[in-house]
Scaffold this motif. Structure first.
Motif: not given
Length: 241
Positions: A134, A151-157, A204, A207-208, A211
């Motif tokens: 990460r 991007p918010r998707s990073l932590n979700v992923w 997710a 999206f990462v 981004a």
């Protein structure tokens, strides 16, 4: 694992590695991997609904295995396809990550926090694999787009990835396929929870990838347009295509 070391930025536009095509291939692979795990979940539900045969689980103990039902054979096939898809996805993701990591170094003039060794070993070494991959992705984004929020998707992923990897029945569980089938007959909800985490991580992850790739394309265009080069934005897009 030292902190970033600032070096003077290059006087000429950076020579960037391709990111657009690797990003597209990685996104497709992530989608296919997610679809494969969703199909596993459907098959596990079918196994649970059908119920365990009167002869018991596939693994009878003592090294003996009974003949598989057609539904169980189907699950073996789906599991194999899912494993192959996940392996291809891993190769493409690391190739894309290697490219964006090198590009981030070129764009920022900063040496990466983690050496190339960690690009591969960071996924495998215990404890380190809880945060290093990460961090590599986050650094690539921050070095490519200084001052922008991650991007918010990073932590979700990453959260879903860890749940899918280490949830006890996810990507890293040690049970063979017959043992997983036995779990589907007795404790399907744990399997479905792990499957949902893997599918969510795949979505997710798309999206990462998009981004991080987008900021590199944008900042490469800006470098060539305003950094003293006579090349225009179309040339930049071609360089990283």
């Amino acid at each position: 694992m030292s902190d970033h070391i600032t070096t003077p930025p290059p006087a000429s536009p950076p020579a960037l590695r391709p990111v657009r095509t690797p990003a597209r291939l990685t996104a497709v692979a992530l989608g296919l991997a997610g679809a494969a795990w969703a199909l596993r979940a459907v098959w596990e539900i079918r196994l649970d609904v059908t119920g365990e045969p009167a002869s018991g689980p596939p693994d009878q103990g003592g090294g003996e295995h009974r003949p598989l039902t057609s539904l169980e054979n189907g699950y073996h096939l789906i599991s194999s396809v899912g494993g192959i898809t996940a392996a291809i996805c891993a190769v493409l993701f690391i190739f894309w990550l290697d490219n964006v990591r090198d590009n981030a170094r070129e764009l920022s003039g900063r040496r990466p926090r983690y050496s190339g060794f960690w690009l591969y070993a960071g996924w495998l070494i215990p404890l380190g694999n809880l945060w290093i991959p990460r961090r590599i992705v986050a650094d690539a984004h921050q070095d490519s787009a200084p001052g922008e929020r991650l991007p918010r998707s990073l932590n979700v992923w990453w959260t879903l990835w860890l749940l899918g990897m280490f949830g006890g029945v996810g990507l890293m569980y040690a049970d063979d396929t017959d043992e997983v089938i036995a779990r589907a007959y007795t404790d399907v909800w744990m399997l479905l929870a792990a499957d949902a985490a893997v599918v969510g991580a795949a979505v997710a992850g798309v999206f990462v990838v998009r981004a991080v790739t987008a900021v590199q394309l944008r900042y490469a265009d800006g470098w060539l347009q305003y950094g003293g080069s006579t090349a225009g934005p179309d040339s930049a897009a071609g360089e990283v295509a």
